[in-house]
Design a protein around this motif. Structure first.
Motif, PDB file in Angstrom:
ATOM      1  N   PHE A 209      23.051  -6.851   6.467  1.00 46.90           N
ATOM      2  CA  PHE A 209      22.788  -5.910   5.384  1.00 46.90           C
ATOM      3  C   PHE A 209      23.151  -6.549   4.047  1.00 46.90           C
ATOM      4  O   PHE A 209      24.181  -7.222   3.942  1.00 46.90           O
ATOM      5  CB  PHE A 209      23.622  -4.634   5.563  1.00 46.90           C
ATOM      6  CG  PHE A 209      23.454  -3.981   6.911  1.00 46.90           C
ATOM      7  CD1 PHE A 209      22.221  -3.549   7.341  1.00 46.90           C
ATOM      8  CD2 PHE A 209      24.547  -3.811   7.744  1.00 46.90           C
ATOM      9  CE1 PHE A 209      22.072  -2.946   8.582  1.00 46.90           C
ATOM     10  CE2 PHE A 209      24.408  -3.210   8.981  1.00 46.90           C
ATOM     11  CZ  PHE A 209      23.165  -2.771   9.398  1.00 46.90           C
TER      12      PHE A 209
ATOM     13  N   ALA B 127      24.537  -2.428   0.262  1.00 45.93           N
ATOM     14  CA  ALA B 127      23.513  -1.614   0.934  1.00 45.93           C
ATOM     15  C   ALA B 127      23.845  -1.411   2.412  1.00 45.93           C
ATOM     16  O   ALA B 127      22.967  -1.098   3.202  1.00 45.93           O
ATOM     17  CB  ALA B 127      22.148  -2.281   0.785  1.00 45.93           C
ATOM     18  N   GLU B 128      25.109  -1.563   2.751  1.00 41.10           N
ATOM     19  CA  GLU B 128      25.504  -1.455   4.159  1.00 41.10           C
ATOM     20  C   GLU B 128      25.192  -0.072   4.738  1.00 41.10           C
ATOM     21  O   GLU B 128      24.632   0.027   5.832  1.00 41.10           O
ATOM     22  CB  GLU B 128      26.997  -1.758   4.321  1.00 41.10           C
ATOM     23  CG  GLU B 128      27.372  -3.175   3.974  1.00 41.10           C
ATOM     24  CD  GLU B 128      27.699  -3.404   2.500  1.00 41.10           C
ATOM     25  OE1 GLU B 128      28.109  -4.537   2.173  1.00 41.10           O
ATOM     26  OE2 GLU B 128      27.552  -2.482   1.674  1.00 41.10           O
ATOM     27  N   ALA B 129      25.531   0.982   4.031  1.00 45.67           N
ATOM     28  CA  ALA B 129      25.299   2.339   4.551  1.00 45.67           C
ATOM     29  C   ALA B 129      23.810   2.619   4.703  1.00 45.67           C
ATOM     30  O   ALA B 129      23.367   3.172   5.714  1.00 45.67           O
ATOM     31  CB  ALA B 129      25.957   3.381   3.647  1.00 45.67           C
ATOM     32  N   ALA B 130      23.011   2.216   3.716  1.00 49.22           N
ATOM     33  CA  ALA B 130      21.556   2.409   3.798  1.00 49.22           C
ATOM     34  C   ALA B 130      20.982   1.608   4.958  1.00 49.22           C
ATOM     35  O   ALA B 130      20.111   2.093   5.690  1.00 49.22           O
ATOM     36  CB  ALA B 130      20.896   2.008   2.485  1.00 49.22           C
ATOM     37  N   GLY B 131      21.470   0.389   5.143  1.00 52.66           N
ATOM     38  CA  GLY B 131      20.999  -0.445   6.244  1.00 52.66           C
ATOM     39  C   GLY B 131      21.345   0.132   7.597  1.00 52.66           C
ATOM     40  O   GLY B 131      20.529   0.106   8.520  1.00 52.66           O
ATOM     41  N   GLN B 132      22.531   0.681   7.724  1.00 54.73           N
ATOM     42  CA  GLN B 132      22.935   1.295   8.989  1.00 54.73           C
ATOM     43  C   GLN B 132      22.103   2.537   9.286  1.00 54.73           C
ATOM     44  O   GLN B 132      21.703   2.756  10.433  1.00 54.73           O
ATOM     45  CB  GLN B 132      24.425   1.616   8.964  1.00 54.73           C
ATOM     46  CG  GLN B 132      25.276   0.370   8.992  1.00 54.73           C
ATOM     47  CD  GLN B 132      26.741   0.631   8.703  1.00 54.73           C
ATOM     48  OE1 GLN B 132      27.192   1.764   8.631  1.00 54.73           O
ATOM     49  NE2 GLN B 132      27.498  -0.442   8.525  1.00 54.73           N
ATOM     50  N   ARG B 133      21.784   3.326   8.259  1.00 48.86           N
ATOM     51  CA  ARG B 133      20.908   4.495   8.464  1.00 48.86           C
ATOM     52  C   ARG B 133      19.507   4.047   8.884  1.00 48.86           C
ATOM     53  O   ARG B 133      18.890   4.650   9.764  1.00 48.86           O
ATOM     54  CB  ARG B 133      20.841   5.349   7.206  1.00 48.86           C
ATOM     55  CG  ARG B 133      22.095   6.171   6.958  1.00 48.86           C
ATOM     56  CD  ARG B 133      21.901   7.199   5.853  1.00 48.86           C
ATOM     57  NE  ARG B 133      21.518   6.598   4.586  1.00 48.86           N
ATOM     58  CZ  ARG B 133      22.374   6.110   3.671  1.00 48.86           C
ATOM     59  NH1 ARG B 133      23.679   6.158   3.911  1.00 48.86           N
ATOM     60  NH2 ARG B 133      21.942   5.575   2.551  1.00 48.86           N
ATOM     61  N   TYR B 134      19.023   2.983   8.260  1.00 44.49           N
ATOM     62  CA  TYR B 134      17.722   2.432   8.632  1.00 44.49           C
ATOM     63  C   TYR B 134      17.731   1.995  10.097  1.00 44.49           C
ATOM     64  O   TYR B 134      16.813   2.326  10.854  1.00 44.49           O
ATOM     65  CB  TYR B 134      17.379   1.250   7.714  1.00 44.49           C
ATOM     66  CG  TYR B 134      16.257   0.393   8.238  1.00 44.49           C
ATOM     67  CD1 TYR B 134      14.933   0.791   8.100  1.00 44.49           C
ATOM     68  CD2 TYR B 134      16.516  -0.811   8.892  1.00 44.49           C
ATOM     69  CE1 TYR B 134      13.895   0.011   8.584  1.00 44.49           C
ATOM     70  CE2 TYR B 134      15.489  -1.593   9.378  1.00 44.49           C
ATOM     71  CZ  TYR B 134      14.177  -1.181   9.226  1.00 44.49           C
ATOM     72  OH  TYR B 134      13.158  -1.952   9.727  1.00 44.49           O
TER      73      TYR B 134
ATOM     74  N   ARG C 117      11.059   0.688   6.587  1.00 47.38           N
ATOM     75  CA  ARG C 117      11.459  -0.584   5.979  1.00 47.38           C
ATOM     76  C   ARG C 117      10.990  -0.654   4.528  1.00 47.38           C
ATOM     77  O   ARG C 117      11.734  -1.071   3.645  1.00 47.38           O
ATOM     78  CB  ARG C 117      10.910  -1.754   6.781  1.00 47.38           C
ATOM     79  CG  ARG C 117      11.391  -3.080   6.248  1.00 47.38           C
ATOM     80  CD  ARG C 117      11.224  -4.186   7.277  1.00 47.38           C
ATOM     81  NE  ARG C 117      11.904  -5.370   6.850  1.00 47.38           N
ATOM     82  CZ  ARG C 117      13.186  -5.619   7.014  1.00 47.38           C
ATOM     83  NH1 ARG C 117      13.958  -4.760   7.632  1.00 47.38           N
ATOM     84  NH2 ARG C 117      13.733  -6.737   6.582  1.00 47.38           N
TER      85      ARG C 117
ATOM     86  N   LEU D 128      13.124   1.096   1.935  1.00 49.24           N
ATOM     87  CA  LEU D 128      14.396   0.471   1.569  1.00 49.24           C
ATOM     88  C   LEU D 128      14.248  -0.567   0.458  1.00 49.24           C
ATOM     89  O   LEU D 128      15.198  -0.835  -0.267  1.00 49.24           O
ATOM     90  CB  LEU D 128      15.034  -0.205   2.784  1.00 49.24           C
ATOM     91  CG  LEU D 128      15.856   0.669   3.690  1.00 49.24           C
ATOM     92  CD1 LEU D 128      16.451  -0.165   4.813  1.00 49.24           C
ATOM     93  CD2 LEU D 128      16.950   1.391   2.960  1.00 49.24           C
TER      94      LEU D 128
ATOM     95  N   ALA E  36      16.982  -3.241  -0.412  1.00 53.50           N
ATOM     96  CA  ALA E  36      18.137  -2.914   0.430  1.00 53.50           C
ATOM     97  C   ALA E  36      17.855  -3.144   1.912  1.00 53.50           C
ATOM     98  O   ALA E  36      18.744  -2.941   2.742  1.00 53.50           O
ATOM     99  CB  ALA E  36      18.552  -1.462   0.201  1.00 53.50           C
TER     100      ALA E  36
END
Length: 91
Positions: A10, A14-21, A73, A76, A79
């Motif tokens: 990630f 953008a860790e939280a957004a990546g984990q949600r993705y 994808r 994002l 991110a």
């Protein structure tokens, strides 16, 4: 049977957004004959490793082409995580 290891990184911030993705995308596996066997998160919070199995290579190919996956994808933008996929065998 096709077994893959996906190494996901990630972007910083953008860790939280990546984990949600990843949550959303991994939920799509079943419609393509795929199954998440393990999901591991690095202690840095920026990296994940996924062990994924597909009943056939065609399922993996259809997962990659899934329009919902592409839309997630695309949403994002910058991110979006970087992913390296390795095909593996049991030893």
């Amino acid at each position: 049977m096709l077994t893959l290891v996906a190494l996901v990184e990630f972007p910083v911030g953008a860790e939280a957004a990546g984990q949600r993705y990843e949550d959303a995308v991994l939920a799509l596996l079943g419609r393509h004959g795929g199954h998440l066997e393990r999901r591991l998160r690095g202690t840095d919070g920026r990296t994940e490793a996924h062990v994924i199995r597909f009943a056939a290579r065609a399922g993996y190919e259809s997962f990659l082409a899934d329009p919902e996956r592409a839309a997630l994808r695309g949403a994002l933008g910058e991110a979006a995580p970087t992913t390296r996929v390795i095909e593996v065998d049991e030893v």
